[in-house]
Design a protein around this motif. Structure first.
Motif, short mmCIF file in Angstrom:
data_model
loop_
_atom_site.label_atom_id
_atom_site.label_comp_id
_atom_site.label_asym_id
_atom_site.label_seq_id
_atom_site.Cartn_x
_atom_site.Cartn_y
_atom_site.Cartn_z
N ALA A 34 13.58 -1.79 -9.10
CA ALA A 34 15.10 -2.25 -8.95
C ALA A 34 16.33 -0.86 -9.26
O ALA A 34 15.59 -0.04 -9.53
N VAL A 35 17.67 -1.51 -9.07
CA VAL A 35 18.32 -0.30 -9.30
C VAL A 35 18.28 0.37 -11.00
O VAL A 35 18.52 1.32 -10.69
N ARG A 36 18.34 -0.63 -11.96
CA ARG A 36 17.50 -0.27 -12.97
C ARG A 36 17.22 1.43 -13.26
O ARG A 36 17.00 1.67 -13.62
N MET A 102 8.24 -1.34 -15.76
CA MET A 102 8.24 -2.96 -16.39
C MET A 102 9.22 -4.33 -16.44
O MET A 102 9.50 -5.09 -15.88
N GLN A 103 10.76 -3.16 -16.58
CA GLN A 103 12.43 -3.73 -16.29
C GLN A 103 12.25 -3.97 -15.16
O GLN A 103 12.99 -5.38 -14.47
N ALA A 104 11.52 -3.19 -13.75
CA ALA A 104 11.75 -3.54 -12.69
C ALA A 104 11.08 -4.91 -12.40
O ALA A 104 11.47 -5.70 -11.46
N ARG A 105 9.91 -5.09 -13.06
CA ARG A 105 9.24 -5.75 -12.27
C ARG A 105 9.84 -7.39 -13.55
O ARG A 105 9.93 -8.64 -12.93
N GLU A 111 15.35 -12.10 -10.18
CA GLU A 111 16.03 -12.88 -9.16
C GLU A 111 15.02 -14.08 -8.84
O GLU A 111 15.67 -14.78 -7.98
N GLN A 112 13.68 -14.22 -8.54
CA GLN A 112 13.21 -15.08 -7.76
C GLN A 112 13.24 -16.68 -8.50
O GLN A 112 13.08 -17.39 -8.35
N LEU A 113 13.27 -16.13 -9.37
CA LEU A 113 13.66 -17.72 -11.00
C LEU A 113 15.27 -18.10 -10.75
O LEU A 113 15.47 -19.07 -10.22
N GLY A 114 16.29 -17.23 -9.93
CA GLY A 114 17.23 -17.83 -9.85
C GLY A 114 17.22 -18.64 -8.84
O GLY A 114 17.83 -19.68 -8.32
N ALA A 115 16.47 -17.52 -7.26
CA ALA A 115 16.09 -18.39 -6.24
C ALA A 115 15.67 -19.21 -6.45
O ALA A 115 16.40 -20.52 -5.82
N LEU A 116 14.63 -19.46 -7.49
CA LEU A 116 13.93 -20.95 -7.33
C LEU A 116 14.82 -22.21 -7.75
O LEU A 116 15.13 -23.07 -7.93
N ALA A 117 15.57 -21.75 -9.34
CA ALA A 117 16.60 -22.40 -9.56
C ALA A 117 17.38 -22.97 -8.63
O ALA A 117 18.12 -24.31 -8.75
N LEU A 118 18.40 -22.47 -8.07
CA LEU A 118 19.41 -22.42 -6.84
C LEU A 118 18.47 -23.35 -5.35
O LEU A 118 19.54 -24.42 -5.62
#
Length: 122
Positions: A34-36, A102-105, A111-118
């Motif tokens: 993750a960028v973070r 953990m934050q990266a995970r 991101e995966q949840l957002g894609a699934l919701a879309l």
């Protein structure tokens, strides 16, 4: 010219990023984090990334061309000239690295949840 890093830190990871001339986003994508995580290395240059990340950074440096390796060596020389920071408790450093992982995970899962919701909504 072959630099060997025995233990990567946020500072040396950022030196590699600079040598690669990559943004935080580009470097994170190249490493698969993750960028973070990359931003965390900039905020806490003394952090020691987890073993898995150490290996990823090793491979990234090994695969770099001579120009990148030269810039990395020059960046390391500048890093070594800086005054040393106060000692960091290795337990605290490991906890910070664990938290970054953990934050990266969590970021990846979001991101995966957002894609699934879309997909569900469309």
């Amino acid at each position: 010219m072959s630099e060997v890093i025995t233990t990567w830190t946020g500072r040396t990871a950022c030196a590699l990023q600079a040598a690669l001339r990559m943004t935080n986003e580009g470097f994170a994508a190249r490493l698969g984090v993750a960028v973070r995580t990359v931003a965390g290395w900039h905020r806490n240059p003394e952090i020691v990334p987890r073993t898995e990340m150490q290996q990823i950074l090793d491979v990234t440096l090994e695969r770099a061309n001579d120009g990148v390796r030269g810039r990395f060596a020059a960046a390391l020389d500048r890093v070594e000239v800086q005054p040393s920071a106060p000692a960091v408790d290795p337990v605290v450093s490991q906890m910070a690295a664990d938290m970054a992982l953990m934050q990266a995970r969590i970021d990846t899962l979001q991101e995966q949840l957002g894609a699934l919701a879309l997909r569900i909504l469309t």
